[in-house]
Design a protein around this motif. Structure first.
Motif, PDB file in Angstrom:
ATOM      1  N   ALA A 106       0.835  -1.201   0.000  1.00  0.00           N
ATOM      2  CA  ALA A 106       0.000   0.000   0.000  1.00  0.00           C
ATOM      3  C   ALA A 106       0.867   1.247   0.000  1.00  0.00           C
ATOM      4  N   LEU A 107       2.055   1.102   0.541  1.00  0.00           N
ATOM      5  CA  LEU A 107       2.930   2.260   0.730  1.00  0.00           C
ATOM      6  C   LEU A 107       4.371   1.781   0.868  1.00  0.00           C
ATOM      7  N   TYR A 108       5.278   2.559   0.337  1.00  0.00           N
ATOM      8  CA  TYR A 108       6.703   2.336   0.573  1.00  0.00           C
ATOM      9  C   TYR A 108       7.269   3.526   1.327  1.00  0.00           C
ATOM     10  N   CYS A 109       8.218   3.247   2.228  1.00  0.00           N
ATOM     11  CA  CYS A 109       8.932   4.324   2.902  1.00  0.00           C
ATOM     12  C   CYS A 109      10.257   3.770   3.397  1.00  0.00           C
ATOM     13  N   VAL A 110      11.107   4.670   3.887  1.00  0.00           N
ATOM     14  CA  VAL A 110      12.344   4.226   4.531  1.00  0.00           C
ATOM     15  C   VAL A 110      12.014   3.932   5.991  1.00  0.00           C
ATOM     16  N   GLN A 111      12.308   2.712   6.410  1.00  0.00           N
ATOM     17  CA  GLN A 111      11.863   2.280   7.741  1.00  0.00           C
ATOM     18  C   GLN A 111      12.976   2.508   8.760  1.00  0.00           C
TER      19      GLN A 111
ATOM     20  N   SER B  19       2.612  -6.156   6.423  1.00  0.00           N
ATOM     21  CA  SER B  19       3.316  -6.597   5.208  1.00  0.00           C
ATOM     22  C   SER B  19       2.958  -5.726   3.998  1.00  0.00           C
ATOM     23  N   ALA B  20       1.968  -4.843   4.166  1.00  0.00           N
ATOM     24  CA  ALA B  20       1.601  -3.926   3.072  1.00  0.00           C
ATOM     25  C   ALA B  20       2.487  -2.682   3.052  1.00  0.00           C
ATOM     26  N   ILE B  21       3.433  -2.587   3.996  1.00  0.00           N
ATOM     27  CA  ILE B  21       4.367  -1.458   4.025  1.00  0.00           C
ATOM     28  C   ILE B  21       5.699  -1.916   3.442  1.00  0.00           C
ATOM     29  N   GLY B  22       6.033  -1.398   2.287  1.00  0.00           N
ATOM     30  CA  GLY B  22       7.282  -1.754   1.627  1.00  0.00           C
ATOM     31  C   GLY B  22       8.439  -0.912   2.150  1.00  0.00           C
ATOM     32  N   ALA B  23       9.647  -1.449   2.039  1.00  0.00           N
ATOM     33  CA  ALA B  23      10.837  -0.756   2.537  1.00  0.00           C
ATOM     34  C   ALA B  23      11.663  -0.212   1.372  1.00  0.00           C
ATOM     35  N   LEU B  24      12.029   1.058   1.473  1.00  0.00           N
ATOM     36  CA  LEU B  24      12.920   1.675   0.491  1.00  0.00           C
ATOM     37  C   LEU B  24      14.324   1.765   1.069  1.00  0.00           C
TER      38      LEU B  24
END
Lengths: 155, 43
Positions: A106-111, B19-24
């Protein structure tokens, strides 16, 4: 002329930091052959449109603290769209971040795993510490994800 | 969006499935002077 097919980048705008917005926009465009739609998120405009209806929040450190979450609506709930804070300086082509994305996200970010070095941030405001701190300063939204169909401007 | 708490929004509590949060890559949101440098960076 703006091309609707170009990647959309919404940048948080704060009237106290106009120069930051200008630098951010410039750095975005110069590394991307000007082939972007870079759009400032201005709170007064969003209020005028009736999209942002919260009362003024004196605890918020910037004018875009919460307006950023309108980004998927402003993109018409369609496609991938990026939000970033106004103090970002781009040193590479931002179009790269739109490559190789997984549509199930749903969303990508730097974690970040984040502990601030300073307790006080902009203009003497107290630095808040909370889980996922700073994740929301750079968010790549997948507006086509079913999750966004369930989110509403008003509950 | 206009009624939920700021923390609910900023902590991504609106995304029920983690798991719907992707990592950049960290380079996309590098905080100058605030977090440990993953590697030496040129100015």
């Amino acid at each position: 002329m703006r091309d609707a097919q170009l990647p959309k980048i919404f940048v948080g705008y704060d009237s106290r930091e106009d120069i930051a917005w200008q630098v951010c926009r410039h750095s975005l465009l110069r590394h991307a052959d000007n082939a972007l739609n870079v759009i400032p998120l201005r709170q007064p405009a969003l209020r005028e449109l009736g999209l942002y209806t919260r009362s003024l929040d004196t605890g918020a450190s910037t004018e875009f603290s919460l307006t950023r979450f309108l980004t998927p609506y402003l993109a018409g709930l369609h496609g991938w769209v990026l939000f970033c804070d106004c103090d970002f300086l781009f040193t590479v082509d931002v179009r790269n971040v739109f490559e190789g994305l997984d549509a199930s996200k749903a969303l990508y970010c730097v974690q970040h795993e984040y502990t601030p070095a300073q307790q006080v941030k902009m203009d003497g405001k107290q630095q808040a510490v909370y889980p996922r701190k700073n994740w929301s300063s750079f968010m790549l939204f997948n507006c086509d994800h079913p999750m966004f169909a369930r989110l509403h401007l008003r509950s | 969006m206009n009624s939920v708490s700021p923390a609910f929004l900023h902590r991504f509590e609106w995304i029920k499935n983690e798991s719907a949060i992707g990592a950049l890559d960290l380079d996309w949101n590098f905080l100058e002077g605030n977090i440990r440098n993953p590697r030496k960076r040129l100015a």
